[in-house]
Each structure stands twice: as structure tokens, then as C-alpha cells.
Design a protein around this motif. Structure first.
Motif, PDB file in Angstrom:
ATOM      1  N   ALA A 279       0.821  -1.207   0.000  1.00 41.65           N
ATOM      2  CA  ALA A 279       0.000   0.000   0.000  1.00 41.65           C
ATOM      3  C   ALA A 279       0.855   1.257   0.000  1.00 41.65           C
ATOM      4  CB  ALA A 279      -0.937  -0.003   1.205  1.00 41.65           C
ATOM      5  N   VAL A 280       2.007   1.198   0.661  1.00 40.23           N
ATOM      6  CA  VAL A 280       2.909   2.354   0.669  1.00 40.23           C
ATOM      7  C   VAL A 280       3.374   2.668  -0.749  1.00 40.23           C
ATOM      8  CG1 VAL A 280       5.197   3.150   1.394  1.00 40.23           C
ATOM      9  CG2 VAL A 280       3.678   2.063   3.046  1.00 40.23           C
ATOM     10  N   ARG A 281       3.772   1.650  -1.491  1.00 46.22           N
ATOM     11  CA  ARG A 281       4.238   1.863  -2.864  1.00 46.22           C
ATOM     12  C   ARG A 281       3.109   2.344  -3.766  1.00 46.22           C
ATOM     13  NH1 ARG A 281       9.248   3.199  -2.711  1.00 46.22           N
ATOM     14  NH2 ARG A 281      10.710   1.525  -2.212  1.00 46.22           N
ATOM     15  N   ILE A 282       1.928   1.795  -3.569  1.00 41.27           N
ATOM     16  CA  ILE A 282       0.786   2.243  -4.366  1.00 41.27           C
ATOM     17  C   ILE A 282       0.484   3.706  -4.070  1.00 41.27           C
ATOM     18  CG2 ILE A 282      -1.690   1.926  -4.746  1.00 41.27           C
ATOM     19  CD1 ILE A 282      -1.254  -1.059  -4.151  1.00 41.27           C
ATOM     20  N   ALA A 283       0.497   4.055  -2.793  1.00 51.24           N
ATOM     21  CA  ALA A 283       0.222   5.442  -2.410  1.00 51.24           C
ATOM     22  C   ALA A 283       1.260   6.394  -2.986  1.00 51.24           C
ATOM     23  CB  ALA A 283       0.186   5.557  -0.882  1.00 51.24           C
TER      24      ALA A 283
ATOM     25  N   ARG B 196      -5.378  11.501   4.607  1.00 47.53           N
ATOM     26  CA  ARG B 196      -5.730  10.606   5.710  1.00 47.53           C
ATOM     27  C   ARG B 196      -5.155   9.209   5.493  1.00 47.53           C
ATOM     28  NH1 ARG B 196     -12.064  12.011   7.353  1.00 47.53           N
ATOM     29  NH2 ARG B 196     -11.728  14.246   7.752  1.00 47.53           N
ATOM     30  N   ALA B 197      -5.276   8.707   4.273  1.00 49.47           N
ATOM     31  CA  ALA B 197      -4.722   7.383   3.987  1.00 49.47           C
ATOM     32  C   ALA B 197      -3.204   7.382   4.129  1.00 49.47           C
ATOM     33  CB  ALA B 197      -5.123   6.932   2.582  1.00 49.47           C
ATOM     34  N   TRP B 198      -2.540   8.437   3.657  1.00 49.04           N
ATOM     35  CA  TRP B 198      -1.082   8.510   3.748  1.00 49.04           C
ATOM     36  C   TRP B 198      -0.630   8.626   5.200  1.00 49.04           C
ATOM     37  CZ3 TRP B 198       3.001   7.153   1.348  1.00 49.04           C
ATOM     38  CH2 TRP B 198       4.246   7.695   1.678  1.00 49.04           C
TER      39      TRP B 198
END
Length: 701
Positions: A320-324, A348-350
Motif C-alpha cells: 500500500a505504501v508503494r501504491i500510495a 488521511r490514507a497517507w
């Protein structure tokens, strides 16, 4: 007597350049360089002159070489001009001359400062396109469509909106399998509404009004059908992630009001968790990037840890970090483009990804998100209507905003520890960050402190208060974690021992207070923190000359509550197992002390053992794993509860379903690593550190 000078066969230029010469005049090297006229050997007289007059000789040679190079540059310039005029390279031109001309062009182009940045940007964009990615340096990319251009053009990949016939059985499509997992429309709204009101404050991964609007559209425009055109699998994953979080953590009386009994709730929590993973994988979320996937993964954190999927969740969060980052969520500064809701959702997601990543630093001793590489600002302290409130007013983002400040301490501590080479300097770094942590904890907003409760505040404020108190105390322990083992044996680190002991008592008192609140949702961090706190207190008792009755009672009460949570939480199940083994060791030591005090002292008294024998404990704990686990027979068919824990197992014998009947989650029975593991010293400080990691394995907060 000096030897006669040896005649040199290599030419002068090859000798100076230190390259192999064919010893012909003119040599092949000089012919290639276009300098046959100056190809000659050094005669003996020249050698003598060179030894007596080195400066003059080198000056002559340098002058000759410079003239040759100047002539060569003039030839290259003429050849280049001729190429430009004719438009084609001369057939008579040698390969060496053509290569030199191209090099000259590159040198001329790179010498222009105004063109350097443009060329660099062009190369970067082209490189990203070659990788199948798109880089837009002008704006932050929130829309997943920005990364889908090449796929639309080339027809690469499978779209989430297309019909996916990834059959789990030969005759069952994915959409059909997901559809039968859905409860009624009313129940779905109840689950989502509870999550928005009672659990979103804990992780803040999505914007509640947006999800509610998407859910209404799902029923109004798509008649509640997953196979309807426009319903993406990544949004389906987000919906199941929210429902799984609710059904896993909501109190039993709330679930019964919605129509779910305890056995069905436990079964659905597993199936809905699986639905999230299957939906994301079928949507090829790692290639087809979407904000919905990031939100689904971060929202799934509480469920994953409680169901025993901590290792898988850590990998999902890393993805998810890489996608973000590919969506540009780490570059949402004040100048970022997009609507207020888009920017707020991305921030918020980050923020949640940063918090999870940095809190895991104390366990993994590394972090994926470098704070220096992120320019995103914190989410706003705003309500659902995007009205920005003051810091003293609680909102759905208040808890996460403050927790992110605490999390930011961890990567700074990791860097400081990595740059320190002695125990002294490492300990100094710990003390510095300990002070920062205490300063943050005492400076938290008033509604998160022990102030009078305002009836106008949201219902989750009491839960957030306990959560922030437990998390702050746990972070103090994590800051001192490297010195916990030494704190029990080395008086130099007595401050660490006292600090961690006080923090552990704070955690357990808050945890027991939370357990008496029947309206509070079950949060994985509470159980993880309480297990770590109990381990610290148990080790303190094992290394103390006397046992505190208050500490022992505090641990007993905590274990009793963890036992009641074992049906829904693998963290509690693992923790009870470790803590029972420690309690047994404590009781053995107490009995040994009583026997020693009653026995008469002889002429050769038995040598007193210093501190806690961790090796003996590791052996007994490892041997205990050969016996059945704590889980009931219905979960592990080939096992039965151990005799010394029989009263505990009777609490759940009447329930045939715990966790998942189809895919049982067993506590790892092979713990021989505790016995074979090398110890730092005779008191087993390494064993303590490993036990603490085992109780919290894969956990970040």
C-alpha cells in the motif's frame, strides 16, 4: 657501478601513456591517433637528458602533444561541419572519427545549462513510461485513471470493472461468491454506520461521507449487484474491509441487535477478511493502482491482527505504501491540485500508512517511508462537512493526528541508534527521545487528557483517551526496548527498568478499565500492549527478591480478561500462552524460595543463583509446546487443552466455532527457537527480548 641504460623499443607517446606498443615506427597506436609524424623512440642520449632535465623535456613533449590535439580538434570540427552540410556521414570517414564527432556533439549539448533540466525531465518521464508508469511533475496524482493510460491503449491487464471469471470452483465466478457473502441492505448500512461512528477515529483511513455516498449509489444505481458495470473489485474490497472491521471489533450485544450471533460473527469475520484479499488480488491491485486499495488495506489492519494475519498484513501495508507513492499521496502539500475531499482522503490514507510504518520500526529496526521524502501536510481537524475546527475541539481525525506525531519519533530514534557505536551513546539517544515522547504525551489536547467529559463530544472520546494513554506508555517501552534486557541485570540501566515498569502498569490499568466498558469496540492494540506490559512485569518479578502482590494481581486480572477474548483474537490467544508459562516459572521460584528458607543451612550451603534462569524457562516453555495448544478441540482436531490450563479451556468448550471452521488458525506449536537461541548473558536478556517480540510479532503499534 651503474648499469647501462636499456634501449627502449616502445615509442615515446606509448611510453608516456603507459599503453602497449607494437614497437614499430610509426606504431599502430600513433597511426590510429593520427600522429605518425611524432612517433619516435627515446635514444640513450635522450634518456640521459631526461634524467638530468626532466622539466624541460616534459615541457617540450607537452607542447608537442597540445599541438597535435589542437590539430585533431580542428579535423573533428571540419568533419562535423561537413556532416551537417551533407546530411549524411562521409563514407570515407573512419569509425574512430565518427565516434569522436558524436562525442563532441554530446559535449556541446551538455554544456548548455538552460537545457539540462529539460533533458533530465524528459529522460525521467520516458523512463517511467518504459516501466509502464506515468510521471506528471506538475501535479499530484490522486485519480487512479492517471496511471491507466498505457493499459487502455495497449489492452494490457485486467480491469476491475470487467467481468472477472476467476473461479474459486469450476462453476462459481468470483462475483457470485462475493455476492452470497453480503448480508441484507439494512445490515450493511448498520455495519458501515457503526464503523464510521465508532471505529473510524482509530485509523482514519477513508472519508466517511464519500463511502456512504458510494454505498447509496451501489444500491440505487447498481441494485446491490457486484457484477454490475461500474462496480470495481477494489471498491468491493473496501466495503468488505469496513464490514470485517465492524463485525470483528463490535461488542456482542451490538452485533445481536443487527441480527448476528457470536458464532456467525466469528465466521463472517474470517470470510469477509478473505473476501478483501481475493478481491484485491483479482483486481491486480499491485499493477492497477487505486486509492480504494490503499484504503481497504489500511482499514483491514485491526481485523488482520486480531484474526492472526499479522505477517500478511505487514506485506500488504508495504504494498500500500508503494501504491500510495505512485498515486502521489506523499506529495499532497498546500499547493497540490484536487478537490478538498480528494486531498483530504489522500492525506488521511497517507498519514495512516506513515503511522503504521514508523511504529513497526522498533520491531523491524527499519522503516520504509523516509520522512524527508514526504511533503504531504497533515489532514485537517475538520468535521464531515469539511469545516475546520480548532485543535481543542475533537473531530474524527483528532486521535490519528496526534498519534502520527508520536509515530514520527520512531524513525528519528532508529537513525540515532544506527549512528551510535557504543552502549553509552545509544542510551543517550534513548534518553533524548524518551524526553520528546514525554513532552508530547503531556501536551496532548485536553479532550484526550483526564478532563471533564463534555456531553457534546463524540461517543468515541473516552475510548480515544484510553487508547492514547496506552499507546503513549507503550511507545515509552518501545523507545527503551533495546535496553530492557540490560535493565533487569545491569544497574547502569535501572532507569529503563523503572520507566518500563511504570509504563506497563499504566497500560494494564487502562486496559482493565477498557474491559469494563461494554460499549467499547475491541481494538487489537489494547491486547498487544497489555501482553507486552504483562511480560515486563513478570520479568521484573522474576528478577526481584520479593514479589509485589499488587503487580501479581494486576497480571492475573489482565490474563483473565485476555482469556475471555481468545475466541475473537489471536493476539489474546498467543499472549495467554506466553503469560501462563511465565506465571508458572514465577510460582516455581516462589516455592523454591520457601523451601530454601525452611531448610537448615549446612557447612557448604548451595550457591545462590543470580537473577532469573532464562535458559531453564526457555526449556520448560519449549517442552510445553509438545503438549496441546490452548485452542479448543474444535479448532485443532488433533489436540486437547493441557492439564494445567484445563479451567481456561472450559470457558470455550461449549462453543464449537472459534475463528474459522474451514481454515483453522493455530497457535504455532514449534517454539524450539526459544531453547536453541543464543543468550546475551547468563540472565537471558536476549530471551526476554524475543518473548516480547513473539507476543507482538508482526505488530507495529
Amino acid at each position: 657501478m651503474s648499469a647501462a641504460p636499456r634501449r627502449r623499443l616502445a615509442c615515446r607517446l606509448c611510453t608516456r601513456r603507459k599503453v602497449k606498443c607494437d614497437k614499430q615506427i610509426p606504431c599502430n597506436n600513433c597511426m590510429k591517433r593520427g600522429t605518425p609524424a611524432v612517433c619516435e623512440r627515446d635514444e640513450p642520449d635522450d634518456l640521459n637528458a631526461q634524467s638530468t632535465l626532466p622539466t624541460a623535456q616534459h615541457q617540450i613533449e607537452d607542447t608537442s602533444a597540445v599541438n597535435v590535439l589542437r590539430n585533431r580538434v580542428a579535423e573533428l570540427e571540419a568533419a562535423l561541419q561537413q556532416q551537417n552540410e551533407e546530411g549524411v556521414a562521409s563514407k570515407s570517414q573512419t569509425p574512430t572519427t565518427g565516434q569522436a564527432a558524436r562525442n563532441a556533439v554530446v559535449q556541446v549539448q551538455s554544456s548548455s545549462p538552460s537545457q539540462g533540466s529539460e533533458i533530465e525531465d524528459a529522460v525521467t518521464v520516458l523512463e517511467f513510461l518504459a516501466w509502464g508508469r506515468m510521471k506528471d511533475p506538475e501535479r499530484a496524482m490522486l485519480s487512479p485513471e492517471a496511471l491507466r493510460v498505457s493499459e487502455h491503449e495497449e489492452g494490457v491487464g485486467i480491469r476491475p470493472s470487467e467481468e472477472l471469471d476467476h473461479a474459486l470452483d469450476l462453476d462459481i465466478s468470483l462475483h457470485a461468491w462475493l455476492q452470497i457473502l453480503l448480508p441484507s441492505k439494512r445490515q450493511i448500512h448498520n455495519l458501515v454506520e457503526y464503523h464510521n461512528n465508532c471505529m473510524l477515529w482509530f485509523h482514519g483511513s477513508y472519508f466517511a461521507p464519500t463511502l456512504s455516498q458510494e454505498l447509496d449509489s451501489f444500491y440505487a444505481d447498481h441494485r446491490g449487484k457486484f457484477d454490475s458495470n461500474g462496480v470495481t473489485l477494489q471498491w468491493i474490497a473496501l466495503l468488505f474491509s469496513v464490514m470485517a472491521g465492524t463485525i470483528t471489533s463490535a461488542p456482542a450485544h451490538e452485533a445481536r441487535k443487527w441480527g448476528f450471533d457470536e458464532s456467525e460473527a466469528r465466521l463472517l469475520s474470517q470470510k469477509w477478511y478473505k473476501a478483501v484479499i481475493v478481491s484485491l488480488n483479482s483486481a491486480i491491485f499491485m499493477a492497477d493502482h487505486s486509492l480504494h486499495a490503499v484504503q481497504a488495506i489500511t482499514t483491514l489492519t485491526n481485523t488482520a491482527h486480531m484474526l492472526g494475519h499479522s505477517n500478511a498484513q505487514s506485506v500488504m501495508l508495504a504494498s500500500a505504501v508503494r501504491i500510495a507513492q505512485s498515486l502521489g499521496l506523499h506529495r499532497l502539500d498546500e499547493d497540490a491540485r484536487g478537490t478538498d475531499i480528494e486531498l483530504e482522503s489522500g492525506r488521511r490514507a497517507w498519514q495512516e500508512l506513515c503511522t503504521q510504518d514508523w511504529f513497526s520500526t522498533s520491531f523491524s529496526e527499519s522503516y520504509s517511508i523516509n520522512p524527508l521524502h514526504s511533503t504531504s501536510v497533515a489532514p485537517k481537524n475538520c468535521d464531515d462537512d469539511m469545516n475546520v475546527l480548532t485543535e481543542s475541539e475533537p473531530t474524527i481525525t483528532s486521535f490519528c493526528r496526534f498519534l502520527a506525531k508520536i509515530a514520527a519519533i520512531m524513525p528519528a530514534l532508529q537513525d540515532a541508534m544506527a549512528l551510535s557505536n557504543t552502549l553509552y551513546t545509544k542510551h543517550e539517544a534513548v534518553l533524548v527521545h524518551d524526553k520528546k515522547m514525554r513532552s508530547l504525551a503531556t501536551g496532548r489536547p485536553s479532550f484526550l487528557a483526564n478532563t471533564a467529559f463534555d456531553e457534546s463530544w463524540p461517543c468515541y472520546i473516552p475510548w480515544a483517551r484510553r487508547a492514547i494513554a496506552m499507546s503513549s506508555a507503550h511507545k515509552i517501552i518501545m523507545i527503551h526496548r533495546k535496553f530492557l534486557g540490560l535493565g533487569f541485570t545491569n544497574p547502569v540501566f535501572a532507569f529503563t527498568r523503572r520507566t518500563c515498569l511504570a509504563a506497563s502498569k499504566t497500560i494494564l490499568k487502562e486496559y482493565l478499565a477498557s474491559s469494563r466498558d461494554e460499549s467499547s469496540p475491541m481494538l487489537w492494540t489494547h491486547q498487544a500492549f497489555s501482553v507486552a506490559a504483562c511480560i515486563i512485569i513478570c520479568f521484573d518479578m522474576l528478577h526481584s527478591s520479593s514479589t509485589s502482590q499488587d503487580e501479581s494481581q494486576l497480571v492475573d486480572e489482565t490474563i483473565g480478561h485476555l482469556q475471555s477474548c481468545r475466541q475473537k483474537s489471536m493476539i489474546a490467544a498467543r499472549g495467554v500462552k506466553v503469560l501462563h508459562a511465565l506465571q508458572k516459572q514465577i510460582n516455581n521460584r516462589l516455592e523454591s524460595r520457601k523451601r530454601s528458607s525452611n531448610a537448615a543451612r549446612g557447612d557448604n550451603p548451595r550457591k545462590r543463583r543470580r537473577g532469573f534462569d532464562a535458559v531453564e524457562f526457555a526449556r520448560s516453555f519449549s517442552d510445553a509446546q509438545n503438549r496441546p495448544t490452548l485452542l479448543p478441540e474444535s479448532i485443532t482436531d488433533h489436540q486437547t487443552p493441557p492439564e494445567d490450563l484445563e479451567p481456561v479451556s472450559q470457558r470455550i468448550d461449549g462453543n464449537p466455532q472459534a475463528f474459522d471452521v474451514e481454515e483453522p488458525l493455530n497457535i504455532p506449536a514449534d517454539l524450539n527457537w526459544l531453547w536453541s537461541m543464543p543468550l546475551d548473558d547468563e540472565d537471558g536478556t536476549q530471551t526476554f527480548d524475543s518473548l516480547l517480540s513473539f507476543a507482538n510479532q508482526g505488530l507495529g503499534l
